[in-house]
Motif scaffolding. Structure first.
Motif, short mmCIF file in Angstrom:
data_model
loop_
_atom_site.label_atom_id
_atom_site.label_comp_id
_atom_site.label_asym_id
_atom_site.label_seq_id
_atom_site.Cartn_x
_atom_site.Cartn_y
_atom_site.Cartn_z
N SER A 68 1.02 -1.21 -0.03
CA SER A 68 -0.07 0.04 -0.02
C SER A 68 0.86 1.41 -0.04
CB SER A 68 -0.95 0.04 1.39
OG SER A 68 -0.33 0.07 2.31
N ASN A 69 2.01 1.11 -0.13
CA ASN A 69 3.29 2.25 -0.18
C ASN A 69 2.87 2.89 -1.53
OD1 ASN A 69 5.88 1.03 1.75
ND2 ASN A 69 3.93 1.81 2.22
N ARG A 70 1.82 3.85 -1.77
CA ARG A 70 1.62 4.29 -3.10
C ARG A 70 2.43 5.37 -3.94
NH1 ARG A 70 -4.16 5.76 -4.45
NH2 ARG A 70 -5.28 5.71 -2.34
N TYR A 71 3.30 5.84 -2.92
CA TYR A 71 4.21 6.86 -3.80
C TYR A 71 5.36 5.93 -4.22
CZ TYR A 71 2.03 11.37 -2.24
OH TYR A 71 1.31 12.30 -2.20
N SER A 72 5.86 5.16 -3.53
CA SER A 72 6.77 4.08 -4.02
C SER A 72 6.48 3.49 -5.10
CB SER A 72 7.28 3.21 -2.81
OG SER A 72 7.70 3.93 -1.54
N LYS A 73 5.22 2.86 -5.25
CA LYS A 73 4.78 2.17 -6.30
C LYS A 73 4.57 2.95 -7.66
CE LYS A 73 2.17 -1.84 -5.35
NZ LYS A 73 0.78 -2.52 -5.14
N SER A 74 4.10 4.17 -7.31
CA SER A 74 3.92 5.07 -8.49
C SER A 74 5.18 5.52 -9.05
CB SER A 74 2.69 6.39 -8.42
OG SER A 74 3.39 7.24 -7.52
N ASN A 461 -0.10 21.20 -10.68
CA ASN A 461 0.15 20.53 -11.93
C ASN A 461 0.89 19.24 -11.69
OD1 ASN A 461 1.70 19.60 -14.14
ND2 ASN A 461 3.48 21.14 -13.73
N ASP A 462 -0.02 18.14 -10.99
CA ASP A 462 0.44 17.07 -10.38
C ASP A 462 0.45 15.76 -11.43
OD1 ASP A 462 -0.33 15.83 -7.08
OD2 ASP A 462 0.81 14.80 -8.79
N ARG A 463 1.36 15.34 -11.60
CA ARG A 463 1.70 14.08 -12.60
C ARG A 463 1.35 12.70 -11.89
NH1 ARG A 463 6.33 13.59 -15.08
NH2 ARG A 463 7.58 14.94 -13.87
N THR A 464 1.56 12.69 -10.46
CA THR A 464 1.55 11.41 -9.95
C THR A 464 0.23 10.71 -10.12
OG1 THR A 464 2.92 12.33 -8.27
CG2 THR A 464 2.04 10.22 -7.88
N GLU A 465 0.25 9.61 -10.56
CA GLU A 465 -1.19 8.72 -10.89
C GLU A 465 -1.47 7.99 -9.52
OE1 GLU A 465 -1.67 10.58 -14.76
OE2 GLU A 465 -3.24 9.03 -13.55
N LEU A 466 -2.49 8.57 -8.86
CA LEU A 466 -2.81 7.82 -7.82
C LEU A 466 -4.11 7.01 -7.62
CD1 LEU A 466 -0.90 9.98 -4.97
CD2 LEU A 466 -0.24 7.77 -5.82
#
Ligand SMILES: Cc1cc2nc3c(=O)[nH]c(=O)nc-3n(C[C@H](O)[C@H](O)[C@H](O)COP(=O)(O)OP(=O)(O)OC[C@H]3O[C@@H](n4cnc5c(N)ncnc54)[C@H](O)[C@@H]3O)c2cc1C
Length: 466
Positions: A68-74, A461-466
């Protein structure tokens, strides 16, 4: 402070927190901003590192990530990083003298032993940990909406309300007892997980206890090639200018900007993000003339970091002591007390970071990693291993020495001067540093554009796909 982005921002510390700060700042402010990254080491990623032994590299610091570590994953997904293979080992709990629990190569036997030892507590533990992870998961959407928090208390409260705050105030032993977990689960699984993941027993705060329990759930992963690839990719994509210098001081200059000093020179920045713990066991960056209310320093912050020595052994475990004679039949050993003769914490089997069984790699490329409080003596090594061909050590001040009630400090040393490391007092982990880095970038952005901290209306301007 206007519609144009700042001219320059300095990020101090090139660990996962610092490199992520460069990445998030770039996402938020766009390409015109100049970002300088100060990191004295010749490699990035700080406590996320690899070590070479017998010609291969192994994770020597932060090594496991949770599903569930979403930043690491994305981030891994964005940069095309693949997942590493993990050694499939049996699990055991050992008190330094004997096994208290040991899983079997026969699944049915393991299930029986688990039920016998823990009853249904492991299932309850799964749901308890999941409830914490689900609450923490709210932070991603919150940050996507541009919300930022001035201190650890407010960030935790925003997603976990009193449940999270109260957990930081009591010991994990107490929190888990209050949840009516049985003695075996607390003595073996909780203490074992904490000693393995944090080198401390359940006297740590309850929030760390829950994080450590997430660290023994199924589905854990790491990056093929080494978790430190996360840092190099984050840094690369941010185009931050890496200055291989140690920062000695950050001070406020007369025009409200910040002066960042190294032993050789100083430079002026609109904002500064410090992503390195200022602590007597870590480093001393003098921020005394720049901070307003909360001012970390090696003189005021007397809380210690926990020393952790990771000893890598290419060899054979003592088959008599551990009742196993091959790499696959010897279990991962999680110690339940660190007061035994070799200050045992954990012994695990680890594959090289570039392990590839389609390329002829076998389990023989694995090495043992032993966590202890201090370097192991020859005698201690001899008691653990009956043979070895190579031994190496990585010596860390790894995590804060947790002691509830935790002080949930400020991320804001002065408007424009942000500090990511206080998050470690709640729990220290790669994903926690990523969340704190994003928070620091948002604090900077919201302040620069005079946006409300916790209800930013400007489109990010957030490119992180979460
Ligand atoms: C042995 C070990 C095992 C771990 N296992 C896990 C795990 O399995 N999973 C997990 O999620 N986490 C784990 N962790 C914790 C995790 O690695 C850390 O919480 C995380 O890496 C902290 O990152 P950071 O960037 O905040 O700090 P750091 O990694 O400490 O980065 C700080 C950086 O600042 C630099 N610096 C220091 N002084 C200065 C200065 N004066 N000027 C400029 N730069 C400076 C340092 O060189 C360093 O690169 C582990 C840690 C250790 C040590």
């Amino acid at each position: 402070e206007g519609t144009a982005p700042p001219n320059t921002i300095a990020v101090v510390g090139g660990g996962i927190g610092g490199t992520a700060a460069t990445y998030f700042l770039r996402q938020l402010y766009g390409s015109d901003l100049q970002i300088d990254l100060y990191e004295p080491s010749n490699v990035l990623c700080g406590r996320v590192a690899t070590i070479e032994i017998a010609g291969r590299r192994y994770e020597s610091g932060g090594s496991i990530l949770h599903p569930s570590n979403r930043y690491s994953k994305s981030i891994a997904g964005e940069f095309g990083l693949r997942y590493a293979e993990r050694a499939n080992s049996l699990l055991s709990f050992h008190d330094g003298e004997k096994f208290l629990f040991r899983s079997s190569e026969w699944k049915i036997v393991t299930i029986f032993r688990l039920l016998w030892t823990f009853g249904f507590d492991l299932i309850r533990l799964h749901w308890f940990t999941k409830s914490y992870m689900d609450m923490f998961d709210l932070i991603y959407n919150d940050q996507k909406m541009g919300h930022s928090y001035t201190n650890v208390h407010d960030l935790l409260f925003a997603v976990g309300q009193d449940t999270f705050i109260n957990a930081t105030k009591v010991t994990a032993c107490k929190l888990f007892a209050e949840q009516e977990f049985g003695k075996n689960l607390i003595d073996l699984v909780l203490n074992g997980g904490l000693l393995t993941n944090y080198g401390q027993t359940c006297e740590v705060n309850g929030f760390v206890g829950a994080v450590a329990m997430a660290g023994i759930q199924p589905g854990l992963w790491s990056i093929r090639g080494g978790n430190n690839l996360l840092c190099s990719k984050l840094h690369e994509s941010s185009s931050a200018h890496w200055k291989q210098k140690s920062v000695t001081k950050v001070s406020l200059s007369s025009d409200g900007k910040f002066s960042v000093s190294t032993s050789e020179n100083e430079a002026i920045y609109d904002h500064v993000v410090i992503a390195s713990p200022i602590n007597r066991d870590k480093n001393n960056i003098d921020v005394s003339t720049a901070c307003s209310k909360y001012c970390p320093s090696t003189k005021t912050d007397l809380r210690h970091y926990r020393r952790t020595v990771a000893t890598f052994v290419k060899g054979k475990l003592n088959s008599k002591k551990f009742q196993c004679d091959s790499l696959t039949s010897c279990p991962v050993i999680m110690c339940t007390s660190n007061s035994t003769f070799f200050r045992c914490r954990a012994i695990g089997l680890h594959l090289p970071v570039d392990y590839d069984n389609t390329n002829g790699d076998t389990i023989d490329s694995a090495v043992y990693k032993v966590f202890s409080d201090a370097p192991l003596t020859k005698n201690q090594l001899h008691q653990l291993f009956e043979a070895s061909s190579e031994i190496k050590e990585a010596d860390w001040f790894a995590y804060p020495l947790f002691s509830p009630p935790e002080q949930l400090d400020s991320f804001v040393l002065h408007e424009g001067l942000y500090y990511t490391s206080p998050i470690e007092r709640a729990a220290s982990a790669i994903e926690m540093s990523l969340v704190s880095a994003k928070n620091a970038a948002l604090l900077s952005y919201n302040h620069w554009y005079a946006l409300p901290r916790s209800s930013s209306s400007k489109t990010l301007n957030d490119r992180t796909e979460l």
